[in-house]
Scaffold this motif. Sequence first.
Motif, short mmCIF file in Angstrom:
data_model
loop_
_atom_site.label_atom_id
_atom_site.label_comp_id
_atom_site.label_asym_id
_atom_site.label_seq_id
_atom_site.Cartn_x
_atom_site.Cartn_y
_atom_site.Cartn_z
N ASN B 38 -31.68 -18.02 9.13
CA ASN B 38 -31.74 -18.80 7.90
C ASN B 38 -33.03 -18.56 7.16
O ASN B 38 -34.00 -18.03 7.71
N LEU B 39 -33.01 -18.96 5.91
CA LEU B 39 -34.21 -18.92 5.07
C LEU B 39 -34.19 -20.16 4.19
O LEU B 39 -33.21 -20.42 3.50
N ARG B 40 -35.27 -20.93 4.25
CA ARG B 40 -35.40 -22.10 3.36
C ARG B 40 -36.39 -21.78 2.27
O ARG B 40 -37.39 -21.09 2.51
N SER B 48 -39.64 -21.71 5.13
CA SER B 48 -39.50 -21.44 6.56
C SER B 48 -38.31 -20.54 6.79
O SER B 48 -37.47 -20.32 5.91
N THR B 49 -38.23 -20.01 7.99
CA THR B 49 -37.19 -19.05 8.30
C THR B 49 -36.92 -19.09 9.79
O THR B 49 -37.70 -19.66 10.55
N GLY B 50 -35.86 -18.49 10.22
CA GLY B 50 -35.62 -18.45 11.67
C GLY B 50 -34.40 -17.62 12.03
O GLY B 50 -33.45 -17.51 11.25
N ASP B 51 -34.47 -17.03 13.21
CA ASP B 51 -33.33 -16.34 13.81
C ASP B 51 -33.20 -16.84 15.23
O ASP B 51 -34.21 -16.97 15.92
N ALA B 52 -31.98 -17.11 15.66
CA ALA B 52 -31.82 -17.55 17.05
C ALA B 52 -30.51 -17.04 17.63
O ALA B 52 -29.48 -17.03 16.95
N ALA B 125 -32.94 -9.99 7.87
CA ALA B 125 -33.94 -10.81 7.17
C ALA B 125 -34.14 -10.30 5.75
O ALA B 125 -34.34 -11.08 4.82
N ARG B 128 -31.39 -11.65 3.51
CA ARG B 128 -31.64 -13.04 3.14
C ARG B 128 -32.71 -13.14 2.06
O ARG B 128 -32.57 -13.87 1.08
N ALA B 129 -33.79 -12.38 2.28
CA ALA B 129 -34.91 -12.44 1.33
C ALA B 129 -34.45 -11.97 -0.05
O ALA B 129 -34.81 -12.57 -1.07
N GLY B 150 -33.75 -24.50 -1.77
CA GLY B 150 -32.43 -24.17 -1.24
C GLY B 150 -32.46 -23.68 0.19
O GLY B 150 -33.52 -23.64 0.84
N TYR B 151 -31.28 -23.30 0.63
CA TYR B 151 -31.11 -22.91 2.03
C TYR B 151 -30.03 -21.84 2.13
O TYR B 151 -28.91 -22.04 1.64
#
Lengths: 521, 447
Positions: B38-40, B48-52, B125, B128-129, B150-151
């Motif tokens: 995700n990317l906020r 913020s961002t994250g991969d899991a 990533a 998303r960016a 946004g998200y």
Amino acid sequence: MLKLTRRELLAGAGAATALSFAQLADARGLLLEPLLDDVVAAALAAAAKAKATYADVRIVRRRQEVIQTREDHVTGVESHQSYGVGVRVIAGGAWGFAASSRVDPKEAARVATLAAETALADSKLLKRPVELAPEPTHVDVWQTPLSKDPFKIPVDQKVELLLAINAEILKVPGVKFANSSVESLGEWKLFASSEGSYIEQNVIRIGPTVRATAIDAKTGEFVSRDHPIQPMQAGWEYIEAARLVADGRRMGEDAVAKLKAPSVEPGKRDLVLSPEHLYLTIHESVGHPTELDRAMGYEANFAGTSFATPDKRNKLKYASTAVTLYADKTTPGGLATCGYDDDGVQTGRWDLVKDGIFVGYQTTREQASWIGEKRSRGTSYAEDFKSFPFQRMPNVSLQPAQSDVRLEQLLAGVDDGIYIEGAGSYSIDHQRYNFQFGGQVFHAIKKGKLAGPLKDVAYHSNTVDFWNRCEAVGGRSSWKLCGALHDGKGEPTQSNAVSHGCPPALFRGIEVLNTNRRRQS
Amino acid sequence: MRELKNPEALISSVFAAAKRLNPDAQVLVKLGSTSAGNLRFARGEVTSTGDADDETVSVTIQVGKRRAVGTANQVDAATVRDTVERAYRLAKISPEDPEVMPVLGPQKYLTAPSAFDPASDRLSAEHRASAVESALGVAKSAGEDLDLAGYFERQSLAQTIATSAGARAGHRLTRVRLSTTARTSDGTGSGWAAAHSQRASEVKPAELARRAVDKATRSRKPRPLAPGRYTVVLEPAAVAEMLNALSFQLPARLADEGRSFFAAPGGGTRVGEKLFSEKITLRSDPADAAAPSAPFDDEGMPLKPTTWIESGKLLALSYTRFWAQKMGKAPTGQHASWQLGAGDASLEALISGVKRGLLVTRFWYTRTLDPQTLLLTGLTRDGLFLIENGQVVAPVNNFRYNESVAQMLKNVDAVGSERVRLPAWPGILVPALRSREFNFASVSEAV
């Protein structure tokens, strides 16, 4: 400064704390100590190699046990656990985060590298780099003080208690259903940062629920009454000390009384709110509006923003002078209490609203400088290993009156009002102005005395207007810690457990609604 | 996505471990793997961002009428054994549950269209960016001082269900979602738009940003309006939020026990009664091409196309296997997707039929006030507009509503032709609706 490795720290702690270290080892489960050190080292090294200027590693094991019953039987016994490693970095001035359920050095290095690469990819979308407020490095352990680990109490013993409560509830004529449950949450985590902090914490939370439902067979009308017991950061001893079985009958009787109660006449009333009700109003109308990220627009796309913007700090008369609301991550038993937050910041207590004036915010290391503060308030939290740590609500509580004002004294000051017990329906707008709350049990107050039950009650108000109508709050002996095990915020939504302590309080001239539509349909 | 290497071997090892503990144990295994990123963004920049990547193994053990569930997110031999043992230990000491049904044997499942889009699996990533960059670009070039938040999220999920009696089911899906909120710098205007699809190609960041920006600028400086009853045109997000509350009332047991809107006074259910507008039809169909979902539920029950409400009449309620057996009905399984039937009106046509009313972008913080009448409360946000003589004429202040979803569906007089899914309710597919006499109870100052 002298840095201890965690192993050295544990070795040097001595026999006096041997029992608590046994608890920690148990909380870690299958995660072996040498492996953890290797995972941390691999992640921090890979992050540095991938151009991260800051990195932290969290290895988290979460356990959840849920037992549910209805009437005379168990309906669910579940035991969940998860663990994994999450690595958060700053690279190119931007945050990066990646996580995996595989806890080994190679995977930790992979996610650390991915986190740094993601941060660099995102840095082109950055206006100003992330800056962290300084924090001393900490090497420490912290854990919930408890005498009975709920995960070690046999399920049959828990079920026996729940069924005994249900049986008491069902003894009351008119009560048709009884539901009860107990949830135990275990959160063990190891936090290590590139600045040298190394913190191991184990938090145990427990949340029982009890509900009686009465039905009027003729009209088809039904109502419920929940027991006022609150979730707590505690062991099984907390459940043992509660008088749940003894209270069962009263829960049933309350439900039946509510069913037969007259429907409320809408209009402006004085309200006396019990702690088990008021905590949720505090949560929604003070806890969320004073989150600095909300106030700055960081939650605009989801939960919304806040009317309590930084220009109003030290100016806005948020409440009457009877009201002081404080944040505290050290409150004993508080669901959000811990030694250190997920930025590695030591926790503490501070005021949000002092003598009625809005004075403070909840902050993280990233946010402190936004309002000119030198140090974070320590409110960073991530739900689990795969969640990005961000600003989450600490325990936010209402300070009791200096003199020992009792509930009866608050009631005595009301000529025509309603005393509300327990939490019901709740809803508030996305800037935290307009709210509407229901409750569990409603009592008419006439000429200073309780004058029988009411039903179909909700009240509506505006945050600042409401708190300025607070005329008096109860004293220390009437203060009670209440709370919620699961509060949602953020995208993706993360759950946070949080407590709110408060005495009962008196509010003048609040608009009361009647929620009964049965007469219309 | 990161798939489990050998799910069949894992399932066999669970069955074998359970059998060693007790040859009579019945076992339900659920395997899941998730890859998400995700990317906020907010205030016009990334926040913020994250991969899991994660896996889950869930083991339900039944010994006679005793049952317990153990889950873990590790799939190594030691953890799997520990999870089976934990579930067994808990089951053995749990009291009997009279509602326990035997695990299912082999089942037939309908063939649903694929919900998995390979091109949307594991979006990078950089992807998303770039998506977020194009959204931010729209706000920047709008020539106004606007904050965009946004998200963006991508998910790949796989699940497998197996029972010791021979049931086997599997499902994979991808999800791509973007929601965005534009706020004007004077703090008086806010707009929102969102999309959810299994295909990244259907989630268009610039288009969504344009819609959010347009709503924000048009909603600036809202006109004061008094609360009261208004005809409303509810955009799909507002409909989905209310319908979500209705979906929780569909279990027949709640009605049979007298604790739901669908309970008949004096006992029984209201199946067969015309409760809503004849324009309302509600179905669950895992094979619906616009919203494909798993054709089985949590215990491996086949989910068949089911019509709950047809032309306003309540046709069916849902039955678990236990309740179906007790009441002499057929079990329906536990559906997780709902489709409200489309009508023939464009959004413009819905608006043009309103003499005086309100256009609602979406609701927020909806909660049940009274389950018996399905009375809900919540607030409007991100664009509430006054309609006069078939035209949107002005933005107005937000309101709190206190209205029953049942009443709202009863008062529907027109239904939109375009149906969408939204990020918050991926199982719900809805059109816009027009409904009369919708009750707004108080003004909200929030923007």
